[in-house]
Design a protein around this motif. Structure first.
Motif, PDB file in Angstrom:
ATOM      1  N   ILE A   3       0.825  -1.210   0.000  1.00  0.00           N
ATOM      2  CA  ILE A   3       0.000   0.000   0.000  1.00  0.00           C
ATOM      3  C   ILE A   3       0.857   1.257   0.000  1.00  0.00           C
ATOM      4  O   ILE A   3       0.502   2.278  -0.607  1.00  0.00           O
ATOM      5  CB  ILE A   3      -0.941  -0.008   1.223  1.00  0.00           C
ATOM      6  N   ARG A   4       2.026   1.167   0.652  1.00  0.00           N
ATOM      7  CA  ARG A   4       2.831   2.384   0.775  1.00  0.00           C
ATOM      8  C   ARG A   4       3.313   2.899  -0.587  1.00  0.00           C
ATOM      9  O   ARG A   4       3.572   4.096  -0.742  1.00  0.00           O
ATOM     10  CB  ARG A   4       4.010   2.154   1.703  1.00  0.00           C
ATOM     11  N   ARG A   5       3.453   2.010  -1.589  1.00  0.00           N
ATOM     12  CA  ARG A   5       3.814   2.485  -2.922  1.00  0.00           C
ATOM     13  C   ARG A   5       2.739   3.411  -3.471  1.00  0.00           C
ATOM     14  O   ARG A   5       3.038   4.462  -4.052  1.00  0.00           O
ATOM     15  CB  ARG A   5       3.997   1.303  -3.876  1.00  0.00           C
ATOM     16  N   PHE A   6       1.497   3.028  -3.290  1.00  0.00           N
ATOM     17  CA  PHE A   6       0.391   3.854  -3.776  1.00  0.00           C
ATOM     18  C   PHE A   6       0.296   5.153  -2.990  1.00  0.00           C
ATOM     19  O   PHE A   6      -0.071   6.195  -3.542  1.00  0.00           O
ATOM     20  CB  PHE A   6      -0.914   3.071  -3.694  1.00  0.00           C
ATOM     21  N   VAL A  11       1.122  10.977  -3.074  1.00  0.00           N
ATOM     22  CA  VAL A  11       1.791  12.168  -2.548  1.00  0.00           C
ATOM     23  C   VAL A  11       2.561  12.895  -3.656  1.00  0.00           C
ATOM     24  O   VAL A  11       2.591  14.133  -3.706  1.00  0.00           O
ATOM     25  CB  VAL A  11       2.747  11.784  -1.395  1.00  0.00           C
ATOM     26  N   LEU A  12       3.154  12.122  -4.556  1.00  0.00           N
ATOM     27  CA  LEU A  12       3.924  12.726  -5.645  1.00  0.00           C
ATOM     28  C   LEU A  12       3.037  13.291  -6.743  1.00  0.00           C
ATOM     29  O   LEU A  12       3.369  14.295  -7.377  1.00  0.00           O
ATOM     30  CB  LEU A  12       4.884  11.690  -6.241  1.00  0.00           C
ATOM     31  N   PHE A  13       1.890  12.645  -6.974  1.00  0.00           N
ATOM     32  CA  PHE A  13       0.991  13.101  -8.029  1.00  0.00           C
ATOM     33  C   PHE A  13       0.318  14.430  -7.689  1.00  0.00           C
ATOM     34  O   PHE A  13       0.138  15.294  -8.546  1.00  0.00           O
ATOM     35  CB  PHE A  13      -0.085  12.046  -8.292  1.00  0.00           C
ATOM     36  N   ALA A  14      -0.084  14.595  -6.449  1.00  0.00           N
ATOM     37  CA  ALA A  14      -0.902  15.741  -6.061  1.00  0.00           C
ATOM     38  C   ALA A  14      -0.301  17.088  -6.460  1.00  0.00           C
ATOM     39  O   ALA A  14      -1.002  17.944  -7.027  1.00  0.00           O
ATOM     40  CB  ALA A  14      -1.175  15.687  -4.557  1.00  0.00           C
ATOM     41  N   PRO A  15       1.008  17.332  -6.200  1.00  0.00           N
ATOM     42  CA  PRO A  15       1.553  18.657  -6.550  1.00  0.00           C
ATOM     43  C   PRO A  15       1.528  18.977  -8.041  1.00  0.00           C
ATOM     44  O   PRO A  15       1.599  20.152  -8.417  1.00  0.00           O
ATOM     45  CB  PRO A  15       2.998  18.578  -6.032  1.00  0.00           C
ATOM     46  N   LEU A  16       1.446  17.956  -8.906  1.00  0.00           N
ATOM     47  CA  LEU A  16       1.449  18.210 -10.345  1.00  0.00           C
ATOM     48  C   LEU A  16       0.204  18.948 -10.814  1.00  0.00           C
ATOM     49  O   LEU A  16       0.170  19.453 -11.941  1.00  0.00           O
ATOM     50  CB  LEU A  16       1.582  16.891 -11.114  1.00  0.00           C
ATOM     51  N   VAL A  34      13.862   9.656 -11.044  1.00  0.00           N
ATOM     52  CA  VAL A  34      14.019   8.571 -10.074  1.00  0.00           C
ATOM     53  C   VAL A  34      13.164   7.360 -10.414  1.00  0.00           C
ATOM     54  O   VAL A  34      13.679   6.251 -10.618  1.00  0.00           O
ATOM     55  CB  VAL A  34      13.684   9.061  -8.641  1.00  0.00           C
ATOM     56  N   LEU A  35      11.876   7.536 -10.500  1.00  0.00           N
ATOM     57  CA  LEU A  35      10.967   6.391 -10.607  1.00  0.00           C
ATOM     58  C   LEU A  35      11.114   5.574 -11.892  1.00  0.00           C
ATOM     59  O   LEU A  35      10.954   4.350 -11.848  1.00  0.00           O
ATOM     60  CB  LEU A  35       9.517   6.869 -10.458  1.00  0.00           C
ATOM     61  N   PRO A  36      11.411   6.166 -13.056  1.00  0.00           N
ATOM     62  CA  PRO A  36      11.467   5.343 -14.272  1.00  0.00           C
ATOM     63  C   PRO A  36      12.457   4.185 -14.197  1.00  0.00           C
ATOM     64  O   PRO A  36      12.180   3.088 -14.691  1.00  0.00           O
ATOM     65  CB  PRO A  36      11.857   6.348 -15.356  1.00  0.00           C
ATOM     66  N   ALA A  37      13.623   4.394 -13.617  1.00  0.00           N
ATOM     67  CA  ALA A  37      14.666   3.357 -13.615  1.00  0.00           C
ATOM     68  C   ALA A  37      14.949   2.792 -12.235  1.00  0.00           C
ATOM     69  O   ALA A  37      15.874   1.988 -12.081  1.00  0.00           O
ATOM     70  CB  ALA A  37      15.951   3.925 -14.213  1.00  0.00           C
ATOM     71  N   LEU A  38      14.166   3.178 -11.233  1.00  0.00           N
ATOM     72  CA  LEU A  38      14.467   2.753  -9.868  1.00  0.00           C
ATOM     73  C   LEU A  38      14.411   1.238  -9.715  1.00  0.00           C
ATOM     74  O   LEU A  38      15.298   0.624  -9.109  1.00  0.00           O
ATOM     75  CB  LEU A  38      13.500   3.425  -8.891  1.00  0.00           C
ATOM     76  N   ALA A  39      13.381   0.616 -10.265  1.00  0.00           N
ATOM     77  CA  ALA A  39      13.247  -0.838 -10.148  1.00  0.00           C
ATOM     78  C   ALA A  39      14.401  -1.546 -10.848  1.00  0.00           C
ATOM     79  O   ALA A  39      14.961  -2.521 -10.324  1.00  0.00           O
ATOM     80  CB  ALA A  39      11.914  -1.287 -10.739  1.00  0.00           C
ATOM     81  N   ALA A  86       2.333   8.001 -16.929  1.00  0.00           N
ATOM     82  CA  ALA A  86       1.487   6.860 -16.594  1.00  0.00           C
ATOM     83  C   ALA A  86       2.291   5.564 -16.626  1.00  0.00           C
ATOM     84  O   ALA A  86       2.156   4.704 -15.735  1.00  0.00           O
ATOM     85  CB  ALA A  86       0.310   6.780 -17.568  1.00  0.00           C
ATOM     86  N   ALA A  87       3.152   5.412 -17.642  1.00  0.00           N
ATOM     87  CA  ALA A  87       3.987   4.211 -17.738  1.00  0.00           C
ATOM     88  C   ALA A  87       4.935   4.117 -16.547  1.00  0.00           C
ATOM     89  O   ALA A  87       5.152   3.027 -15.990  1.00  0.00           O
ATOM     90  CB  ALA A  87       4.768   4.235 -19.044  1.00  0.00           C
ATOM     91  N   THR A  88       5.496   5.249 -16.150  1.00  0.00           N
ATOM     92  CA  THR A  88       6.385   5.277 -14.988  1.00  0.00           C
ATOM     93  C   THR A  88       5.651   4.863 -13.726  1.00  0.00           C
ATOM     94  O   THR A  88       6.157   4.081 -12.910  1.00  0.00           O
ATOM     95  CB  THR A  88       6.966   6.692 -14.815  1.00  0.00           C
ATOM     96  N   THR A  89       4.446   5.376 -13.565  1.00  0.00           N
ATOM     97  CA  THR A  89       3.651   5.067 -12.376  1.00  0.00           C
ATOM     98  C   THR A  89       3.324   3.578 -12.302  1.00  0.00           C
ATOM     99  O   THR A  89       3.464   2.946 -11.245  1.00  0.00           O
ATOM    100  CB  THR A  89       2.349   5.892 -12.394  1.00  0.00           C
ATOM    101  N   VAL A  90       2.897   3.019 -13.408  1.00  0.00           N
ATOM    102  CA  VAL A  90       2.543   1.590 -13.433  1.00  0.00           C
ATOM    103  C   VAL A  90       3.769   0.735 -13.136  1.00  0.00           C
ATOM    104  O   VAL A  90       3.702  -0.234 -12.355  1.00  0.00           O
ATOM    105  CB  VAL A  90       1.940   1.220 -14.802  1.00  0.00           C
ATOM    106  N   ALA A  91       4.903   1.070 -13.740  1.00  0.00           N
ATOM    107  CA  ALA A  91       6.123   0.291 -13.531  1.00  0.00           C
ATOM    108  C   ALA A  91       6.548   0.317 -12.068  1.00  0.00           C
ATOM    109  O   ALA A  91       6.914  -0.719 -11.495  1.00  0.00           O
ATOM    110  CB  ALA A  91       7.245   0.827 -14.421  1.00  0.00           C
ATOM    111  N   PHE A  92       6.496   1.495 -11.449  1.00  0.00           N
ATOM    112  CA  PHE A  92       6.890   1.576 -10.041  1.00  0.00           C
ATOM    113  C   PHE A  92       5.893   0.852  -9.146  1.00  0.00           C
ATOM    114  O   PHE A  92       6.281   0.188  -8.177  1.00  0.00           O
ATOM    115  CB  PHE A  92       7.012   3.040  -9.615  1.00  0.00           C
ATOM    116  N   ALA A  93       4.612   0.974  -9.465  1.00  0.00           N
ATOM    117  CA  ALA A  93       3.592   0.298  -8.643  1.00  0.00           C
ATOM    118  C   ALA A  93       3.760  -1.217  -8.684  1.00  0.00           C
ATOM    119  O   ALA A  93       3.533  -1.904  -7.685  1.00  0.00           O
ATOM    120  CB  ALA A  93       2.203   0.695  -9.134  1.00  0.00           C
TER     121      ALA A  93
END
Length: 648
Positions: A3-6, A11-16, A34-39, A86-93
């Motif tokens: 759940i903490r990933r979501f 938290v990151l989406f809101a400021p956009l 960060v998020l695109p290549a973190l995994a 969107a692709a970055t978000t799905v990959a990190f999730a």
């Protein structure tokens, strides 16, 4: 999926969606850097610093590549950016990340890197943030025009300064600018500052990671970082006697250099460059972060890729590592062809010879695999390269020849890193660190040096080779600094660093902080540009006098002819450019104009306008001739500026 990933994503989406750009910057950094290549990076079995360096350098390449693909299939730059997000978000999730807690020494190193980054960022970004001239000068102006063209028309991108001629430039940088402007709502020039900050962080992280191949002590690695950031061209003063002799007795007299010793003009960037630059070389590493350019993003990716390339064979048994290397290799090419292509060619040559001669010795990298991965990275970017370089408008863009003047400048650029690098290149590896195979390193440097000495590019683009030599040599210098610490020569190393960093940077920033240059455009000009944006078709073509390059940036429309400087840079076909230049010159010459003079323009089948500044005799005469030709009619007039439209 925890759940903490979501929660983090929310938290990151809101400021956009907030209206203020400054509040959107942290979230943009996270989704872009960060998020695109973190995994991927967290699964490469690297050190914590290695994971950070890979994450930071691979992420913009991944994000930009997805945005580019989406743009290529017809999406607008904004739609493509949100698709990549969107692709970055799905990959990190789905994949999350796997971090190892850094040990105490690594933690101290990361803190020191953070402090140095903050200090350097304050130094290099103060002027661009606070002064409009600094953030719009030089290459920044060109990139703003190319960005406007991309934002309005998408791909394929054509040259905004030479309408309908395909732009022979690695346009991934402009895709990244589009993504940043979409997410942050910054204007294009401030988006360049944002990307330069990203590049600065990426270069520092990747460079310090690279120094770990040659030294283990933190102070040796940090000292080599300072050498990289502040020491390029540090021995410029040794070349003053040679330059004085050239200025007085050489075939091409350098009067600017002579004048710099006696001038009473105000200090500034150009005055500093006249003193510091040796034969128009790359005279300062940090200066590249003060204007819009893709080269430092490419340098950061190159450092990370080189670190993977020279890793011991035992560290290379990872699919994620192979993927990371291919992405970094492809990214260096997509961002900057000189850096990327030279890096790849040198790796291919060095790995092939190492594999043949040394039979893949265990202490070297896996040369055969490295060769194949480099080939794969080139194949991946093949379609992209074809879209950039395949053009009926191309001329010759390079020659093979030795240039003594350029060679002197190259030596000046890299000399400060040579003495300490020799410790590794000449002597055997010490016991404190398992250093990479010297044969591969020497071969790679040899191939790059060969290219730097023999490849003559348009204008002075061959000076970019100096980065490919200086940065690795500065990283290798960490071995020399570590030896100095062990041998109680640390004081000598510190004094050396003062000598190659303080004079260069002191002179430059003394001048830079006193530069009174301003970006000035008259009220009439600004109003005319607003009219152009609002009242002309987006595919309209304009002609302006005296190589003035304002319309593509301030009016977001193409020019029929840009400038002689830009004409030389890309190596366009000289016959096509000469025909355009003749039309421009005759239009503003005051000579009688006839419909036949503009037949080449009619073949473009686009709305065509001519801008005349009638405060001068030439402009007012040109305006009268346009009306008398019967080809043009007055479309708009504001103050002394008149805009004429071609009749169809």
């Amino acid at each position: 999926m925890p759940i903490r990933r979501f929660v983090w994503l929310a938290v990151l989406f809101a400021p956009l969606f907030l209206p203020f750009s400054i509040l959107r910057l942290p979230s943009t950094l996270a989704f872009f850097c960060v998020l695109p290549a973190l995994a991927l990076a967290s699964r490469t079995r690297r050190s914590p610093l290695g994971v950070v360096a890979l994450t930071l350098n691979v992420s913009p390449i991944l994000f930009g590549s997805v945005t580019l693909l989406a743009t290529a299939v017809g999406m607008s730059i904004a739609e493509a950016t949100w698709t990549a997000l969107a692709a970055t978000t799905v990959a990190f999730a789905i994949f999350g990340s796997r971090f190892e807690k850094p040990d105490e020494s690594t933690t101290r190193l990361l803190v020191a890197i953070g402090v140095i980054t903050a200090v350097v960022a304050a130094i290099v970004f103060f002027l661009p943030i606070t002064n409009e001239w600094w953030r719009t000068r030089s290459d920044s102006w060109f990139h703003a025009a190319a960005f406007n063209r991309l934002a309005l028309h998408g791909l394929p991108i054509t040259d905004p300064y030479f309408s309908q001629i395909p732009l022979q430039y690695m346009y991934l940088y402009h895709i990244l600018l589009g993504a940043i402007t979409t997410l942050t709502r910054l204007d294009v020039f401030n988006a360049m500052i944002f990307l330069n900050f990203v590049a600065l962080v990426n270069v520092i992280a990747a460079f310090v990671w690279l120094t770990g191949r040659f030294a283990k002590t933190n102070k040796a690695r940090l000292l080599s970082l300072i050498l990289c950031l502040f020491g390029m061209n540090g021995f410029f003063f040794l070349f003053v006697p040679i330059r004085l002799a050239q200025a007085v007795f050489g075939e091409t007299k350098d009067y600017n250099f002579l004048a710099s010793f006696f001038t009473t003009a105000m200090p500034g960037h150009h005055a500093a460059a006249a003193v510091l630059s040796v034969n128009v070389n790359q005279f300062m590493f940090l200066e590249k972060f003060m204007l819009g350019t893709a080269i430092m993003l490419s340098i950061g990716a190159m450092c990370a890729a080189w670190c993977l390339a020279i890793a011991p064979k035992a560290e290379n048994k990872s699919v994620c590592r192979a993927i990371s290397y291919v992405l970094l290799g492809a990214g260096t090419i997509m961002l900057h062809i000189i850096i990327g292509a030279t890096f790849a060619a040198a790796v291919l040559g060095a790995s092939l010879l190492t594999w043949i001669v040394q039979k893949r010795r265990s202490r070297g990298g896996d040369s055969g695999t490295l060769f194949l991965l480099t080939c794969l990275s080139i194949l991946v970017v093949g379609p992209y390269l074809m879209s950039v370089m395949q053009s009926d408008y191309s001329g010759s863009s390079f020659k093979i020849r030795f240039q003594p003047g350029h060679t002197l400048g190259l030596i000046a650029s890299i000399l400060s890193a040579v003495p300490w690098a020799i410790t590794y290149l000449v002597h055997r590896s010490g016991k404190n660190v398992a250093r990479p195979e010297r044969s591969f390193v020497l071969l790679w440097l040899g191939f790059v040096l060969l290219a730097a000495l023999l490849v003559d590019l348009t204008t002075t683009s061959e000076t970019k080779f100096s980065f490919l030599l200086f940065v690795p040599l500065a990283a290798i210098s960490a071995a020399g600094f570590q030896s100095a610490a062990v041998g109680r020569r640390w004081r000598t190393a510190i004094l050396y660093m003062v000598m190659v960093t303080v004079p260069l940077n002191g002179i430059y920033f003394y001048h830079a902080l006193r530069d009174e240059s301003q970006l000035f455009r008259s009220d009439d000009s600004l109003e005319a540009f607003q009219w152009i944006q609002a009242m002309t078709d987006t595919d309209a073509i304009f002609l302006d006098e005296n190589d003035i390059l304002d319309i593509p940036v301030l009016g977001s429309r193409d020019l029929f002819w840009g400038s002689k400087k830009y004409a030389r840079i890309w190596g366009y076909d000289e016959k096509i450019l000469e025909a355009r230049l003749q039309i421009r010159n005759k239009t503003y010459s005051g000579e009688e104009l006839t419909p036949a003079d503009f037949q080449p323009v009619r073949r473009l089948r686009r709305p065509f306008y001519v801008l005349c500044r009638t405060e001068g005799i030439a402009g007012s005469t040109a305006a009268r001739r346009l009306v008398l030709s019967g080809v043009f009619t007055l479309a708009h007039k504001v103050g002394s500026i008149e805009i004429y439209k071609m009749k169809w």
